[in-house]
Design a protein around this motif. Structure first.
Motif, short mmCIF file in Angstrom:
data_model
loop_
_atom_site.label_atom_id
_atom_site.label_comp_id
_atom_site.label_asym_id
_atom_site.label_seq_id
_atom_site.Cartn_x
_atom_site.Cartn_y
_atom_site.Cartn_z
N ASP A 46 2.03 10.05 13.62
CA ASP A 46 2.67 8.73 13.59
C ASP A 46 4.16 8.82 13.30
N TRP A 94 -2.52 6.51 -0.33
CA TRP A 94 -2.54 7.90 -0.80
C TRP A 94 -2.21 8.03 -2.28
N ARG A 133 -8.68 -6.71 7.65
CA ARG A 133 -9.35 -5.51 8.16
C ARG A 133 -10.83 -5.62 7.82
N THR A 159 0.83 -1.21 0.00
CA THR A 159 0.00 0.00 0.00
C THR A 159 0.87 1.26 0.00
N LYS A 187 -0.63 12.53 2.83
CA LYS A 187 -1.42 12.96 3.97
C LYS A 187 -0.48 13.68 4.94
C1 VG1 Z 1 -2.76 1.22 5.86
C2 VG1 Z 1 -4.04 2.03 5.88
C3 VG1 Z 1 -4.10 2.92 4.65
C4 VG1 Z 1 -2.84 3.79 4.57
C5 VG1 Z 1 -1.60 2.93 4.64
C6 VG1 Z 1 -0.33 3.75 4.71
O1 VG1 Z 1 -2.75 0.38 4.72
O2 VG1 Z 1 -5.16 1.20 5.95
O3 VG1 Z 1 -5.27 3.70 4.71
O4 VG1 Z 1 -2.82 4.53 3.39
O5 VG1 Z 1 -1.64 2.09 5.80
O6 VG1 Z 1 -0.33 4.61 5.81
P1 VG1 Z 1 -3.15 -1.17 4.76
O7 VG1 Z 1 -2.93 -1.69 3.38
O8 VG1 Z 1 -2.29 -1.79 5.81
O9 VG1 Z 1 -4.59 -1.21 5.18
V1 VG1 Z 1 1.10 5.20 6.47
O10 VG1 Z 1 0.82 6.25 7.64
O11 VG1 Z 1 2.00 3.96 6.28
O12 VG1 Z 1 1.94 5.88 5.22
#
Ligand code: VG1
Ligand code: CO
Length: 542
Positions: free
Chosen positions: A276, A345, A495, A17, A375
């Motif tokens: 975070d 994103w 999830r 992701t 974000k």
């Molecule tokens: C998770 C969240 C997703 C977000 C991603 C990266 O992905 O659900 O909404 O964009 O983390 O966030 P996943 O595939 O585990 O559901 V971050 O703060 O890593 O950049």
């Protein structure tokens, strides 16, 4: 000086992701990081003389990874590399620097909210010239290239000094070490009414920001303390640590529970927030009121025009599919477009670039605007402070006022972590196979209206992404969504996203768990979660 190092491919370098995330130990395997970086450099054109931004969230292995990346950039022909001092750049700040420096792209070193340390997680992703995460076409090409690598290019050269501001030379390539905070803080000052926030502070308004020993500490101290004048003690855990103090730098009610407990006391500050590991997520809690990320997005959509940078209103909004539909109702009332994209994103980039949307968000504590292409945690906190400074209401008051106007989307996400990959895949396969039989089926008092596996066609460039998660939509606006995480490093994470809509005339003050009880049972009935995962309850509820 340039070394051509023979290597063999790794089979597991497919970006998820948000880039490639693995255990530090995996990244420390000989050639592992080098292979991935070479695969990135091989798929991007026009490197000769171009600028590359490199920064990370300061976690364990950040400095070593930056040395490796900088030397490889020089060997691959880049003309200039820009690095945040001490190797630090929050993800949104990196996005901003890529855009303002007119760089070809950037390497962001982070595993976001995952824990850090020698036995924990590391990550890397490539962002393109617009400042945003590389779209799927590029991440697929990187993976493909990684499978066929037989060498990478690097330098025999001493390490660069990451702590000295200014320019250095690395085999003819310029290395610029910059202040990671200044340009970003200026950008924030150009978007928000800092004077109004200072007045709020003068009237006794108190805030607390938990940087979770991660990258936002220096940003928070500069912005909330130095520029806005809140006491230094308003920023807690403000020093970035390689292991985040042994915690998960994940701003949710589980990992930021101390902040939550403090904010639920009668003598709590007016406003509490957290971000975070890499500074792109946000948690917003008023005294006695946690704001769900989906509600926060909707409230931002309804109020962002109160901030100077958005005074002319929003062009449109976008949310990821699992995010609640609360923002959709605001978009409808405002008469603006609302897009529903897959998780991550990278899918917002083309909509932002095309000027179709101003505001985007995800249920996973992510919100941001067209000021960057990521974000942005600190941005979301400032957006809330700006709104609080302009509206004569508390956080709780703003939330209640919002529900009274638009209704309430009760919402929760249940995560089942560390599930055997085969079991998680089997659950999803079974659900997918049952989709056609679901419409008309009753779950308690609810009836399934529609069920599908979410597929997305980018309205700007026509790129398609299918199999993005199973959606079960009920009559009346309630919904269940099932998908597997693309960011975990151990087994699979299932999830389950649960949402029930209550109109303004309905019961707006229920406990979330009660409001969702019927749907939670329904999820179990439809997907046999307990049997498939071997778990009697979710590991994390957010
Ligand atoms: C998770 C969240 C997703 C977000 C991603 C990266 O992905 O659900 O909404 O964009 O983390 O966030 P996943 O595939 O585990 O559901 V971050 O703060 O890593 O950049
Ligand atoms: Co993050």
């Amino acid at each position: 000086m340039i070394k051509r190092v023979p290597t063999t491919p790794f089979a597991d370098q497919k970006p998820g992701t948000s880039g490639l995330r693995k255990k530090v130990k995996v990244f420390q395997t000989a050639n592992y990081l080098e292979n991935f970086i070479q695969a990135v450099f091989d798929v991007i054109d026009d490197k000769q003389g171009a600028s590359l931004i490199i920064g990370g969230d300061g976690r364990y292995f950040n400095r070593q990874a930056i040395q490796i990346a900088a030397k490889m950039a020089a060997a691959n022909g880049f003309g200039r590399v820009v690095i945040g001092r001490a190797g630090l750049l929050s993800t949104p700040a990196a996005s901003h620097i890529i855009r303002t420096q007119k760089a070809l792209g950037g390497l962001i070193l982070s595993a976001s909210h995952n824990p850090g340390g020698p036995d924990e997680d590391f990550g890397i992703k490539y962002n393109t010239a617009n400042g945003g995460p590389a779209p799927e076409g590029i991440t697929d090409a990187i993976f493909h290239r990684s499978r066929g690598l037989d060498h990478y290019l690097t330098l025999d050269a001493p390490d660069i000094d990451l702590d000295r501001l200014g320019d250095q030379s690395l085999a003819g390539m310029t290395v610029s070490i910059i202040d990671p905070v200044a340009a970003y803080a200026d950008l924030m000052e150009s978007l928000f009414d800092f004077n109004a926030m200072r007045r709020l502070r003068d009237h006794g308004f108190c805030m607390t920001f938990d940087a979770m020993s991660a990258v936002t500490g220096p940003y928070a101290v500069e912005i909330f303390h130095r520029r806005l004048g809140f006491p230094a003690s308003s920023v807690v855990n403000g020093e970035p640590l390689e292991d985040f103090g042994g915690h998960h730098p994940d701003p949710n009610l589980v990992h930021a529970h101390l902040l939550y407990e403090r904010m639920m006391q009668p003598d709590a500050p007016d406003f509490g927030a957290a971000s975070d590991g890499d500074g792109d997520r946000n948690l917003i809690i008023g005294r006695g009121r946690f704001v769900t990320p989906s509600d926060s997005l909707a409230i931002l959509a309804a109020n962002l025009h109160l901030a100077p940078g958005y005074a002319s209103g929003l062009k449109g909004v976008a949310r990821s599919m699992p995010t609640s539909a609360a923002v959709d109702r605001v978009a409808e009332a405002l008469g603006i477009a609302c897009y529903e994209t897959p998780t991550g994103w990278k899918f917002f980039g083309s909509l932002l670039d095309a000027g179709r949307v101003t505001l985007c968000g995800e249920e996973s504590a992510g919100a941001g605007s067209d000021h960057v292409r990521e974000k942005d945690g600190v941005w979301a906190v400032l957006a809330w402070l700006n709104i609080l400074a302009k509206r004569d209401l508390s956080v709780d008051g703003i939330v209640r006022d919002h529900w009274a106007r638009f209704g309430r989307n009760y919402y929760a996400r249940h995560d089942y972590e560390g599930v055997a990959t085969a079991d998680a895949d089997a659950l999803m396969t079974k659900l997918r196979a049952s989709l056609a039989t679901l419409p008309g089926r009753s779950v308690g008092a609810l009836t399934v209206a529609r069920a599908d596996d979410f597929a997305y066609v980018d309205p700007v460039d026509g790129a398609t992404s299918d199999r993005q998660g199973v959606r079960i939509l009920f009559e009346g606006g309630s919904r269940l969504v099932f998908r597997l995480s693309g960011t975990g490093t151990v087994g699979a994470t299932l999830r389950v996203y649960i949402e029930a809509y209550e109109p303004p005339t309905g019961r707006l003050d229920r406990e979330v768990h009660d409001a969702l009880a019927e749907l939670i049972l329904g999820a179990e009935t439809l997907a046999d979660i307990r049997k498939a995962t071997g778990k009697s309850a979710p590991d994390v509820i957010t």
